[in-house]
Design an enzyme around this catalytic site. Structure first.
Site, PDB file in Angstrom:
ATOM      1  NE  ARG B 226      34.034  -1.382  51.758  1.00 32.54           N
ATOM      2  CZ  ARG B 226      34.299  -0.345  52.551  1.00 32.54           C
ATOM      3  NH1 ARG B 226      33.696   0.813  52.370  1.00 32.54           N
ATOM      4  NH2 ARG B 226      35.182  -0.476  53.538  1.00 32.54           N
ATOM      5  CG  HIS B 274      34.971   5.334  48.636  1.00 36.39           C
ATOM      6  ND1 HIS B 274      35.066   3.986  48.392  1.00 36.39           N
ATOM      7  CD2 HIS B 274      34.692   5.428  49.971  1.00 36.39           C
ATOM      8  CE1 HIS B 274      34.862   3.300  49.508  1.00 36.39           C
ATOM      9  NE2 HIS B 274      34.636   4.153  50.483  1.00 36.39           N
TER      10      HIS B 274
END
Lengths: 311, 311
Positions: B226, B274
């Protein structure tokens, strides 16, 4: 025991001598120089001049410091009766597997495109639709020690792997094809084609317009073997038409790749300077010492070149 | 059985519905819309609004369409007594292993530099000295399903792999460290650091000037977890000083990464949007069906979130 050593890469000569002397502490190892015709039991060579190996009836074997013996066979100075021995691995198998896996993953995960996006227009954030794994078969041309290790690494990531070799081979989980009769069928299922063949009169130019046109449209080409396998002039039109999506090439007809060669300018071609596998000196020296000991005991050694096959 | 479905990614809503209905042919699956307070047995969600999950005493479990539950826990609307279940793998383990292996091999084999050489000055042919494998230890932060799969892939290529987790774990061939007391020792041996941790109050900002300074000089950073794990402002000075040689980042504090973010312009940072692991819908739907069947039989399911740990 008298050993004659030569390498076409003078920068590494002293390092080789050190590693060979460590592995063979009781041998007399000398660097061959032009004019040296004194007797020797073994020769350890890398791209030797013909003069070095001519008229040496006392030689018991020649060791080639690499897996490819095309250069030395072309000299035509090693008699067919004299054992010529390849260093097949010498730490190279894991290296080619690393290199091939990187090239496959880079294309399969579209990381080449993401890199272009990140560098263009000051940065573009755009996820791309992934390729389907099921239609992404990988074909390995050549199933020697190095080709086999590549198959294992790609299987580790769940890819469907097929292989092609001159004579039939059986590898766990690999769909194996053999001989010219099965070449087209093998090619038709290879979304990515990896060339790991030895360079022989039979395999020279095997990557050409006809064979590459058998691949599924948009296939990817990886050549880690020899520049002589690819008919270089055939590649640009196949890239233009979209038959070939891109290529990773580590070897070329002329090395270093000449400055004005069109491959340099094509962003679809990833170019590396023949570094997919470098012989690990200490490992190769250890293998040579083991093979010499086996020959002295009259045992068979792995890596003996078959003159009929040319590898 | 009544199932409430929601995704923050409307482009894929219909495809999800199709795959969920295939996996759960006897369930009544409806897409949640604002105002829908009718009863449901299970909820399947991806980044849901708080409103969707409030005041639903009849719910038996909530399924999160991904491994990271930081976003849903922050909402504070899933009661601690209601099972919250992660889709830990859903085809993601092999994807993160592919992504991490590509990034490690690219750096280790210097392929990023070769690519720069090939593109600069019309093409530069220059073999570079390889890194030594022996000093090239790789550290994986986080040893869940995904972190473990990364360890396996790197071991397949012969890398020395160590791992760090909150509580002690034993993995074959992996040197395992645990807890904050052993973090620095773990970091000191990580030539490459790969972050696969869950994002919790304990791990937020764990990649910062202090921890990254414990790595060997010239280390490489890979963050696939993250954006909140990395203190982004700490990275540029570490790159300037040479403490960190480069980084591959798939996640960021703000996503999409804003157009003028300094990371876009730094050639030492590889940026992807991502995409290191995308949930494979059919596989995730199959897993949810299996887990619902297990819950109905009163059995335990893998992926149940521990509210104390936060993952």
């Amino acid at each position: 025991m008298r050993i004659l050593f030569q390498t076409a890469d003078p920068a590494n000569q002293d390092a080789w001598l050190r590693d060979l002397r460590t592995a063979l502490p009781h041998a007399g190892i000398r660097v061959w120089q032009s004019g040296d015709t004194a007797a020797a039991d073994y020769a350890i060579v890398w791209k030797p001049p013909a003069e070095m190996l001519q008229g040496r009836p006392e030689l018991k074997a020649v060791f080639n410091l690499g897996a490819g013996v095309d250069a030395i066979l072309k000299l035509n100075v090693v008699p067919d009766t004299l054992p010529l021995i390849r260093i097949d691995d010498g730490g190279m198998a894991v290296q080619v597997a690393e290199f091939a896996t990187h090239a496959v993953l880079r294309y399969y995960r579209r990381l080449d495109q993401y890199e272009r996006q990140a560098r263009s227009n000051g940065g573009e954030w755009k996820p791309l639709p992934p390729f389907e794994r099921s239609g992404f078969g990988i074909g390995v041309l050549g199933l020697g020690v190095l080709g086999q290790r590549i198959c294992e690494s790609l299987q580790h990531f769940g890819f469907e792997v097929s292989g092609w070799s001159r004579s039939p081979k059986t590898l766990p989980g690999v769909k194996a094809y053999a001989g010219s009769a099965q070449l087209n069928e093998f090619l038709r299922n290879a979304r990515v084609l990896i060339c790991m063949l030895p360079l022989t009169p039979d395999t020279a130019g095997i990557l050409n317009r006809d064979t590459l046109s058998q691949l599924p449209r948009g296939a990817y080409l990886i050549n880690l073997a020899r520049g002589g396998h690819l008919v270089e002039a055939d590649l640009p039109p196949l890239l233009e038409s979209g038959q070939i999506a891109g290529a990773t090439l580590d070897v070329f007809q002329e090395e270093p790749l000449p400055p004005h060669h069109p491959f340099w300018k094509d962003p679809r071609i990833a170019i590396t300077p023949h570094i997919s596998a470098l012989t690990v000196r200490s490992e190769a020296a250890r293998q040579i010492a083991e093979k010499i000991a086996a020959l002295q005991r009259g045992e068979a050694v792995v890596g003996l070149v078959d003159r009929n096959k040319g590898y």
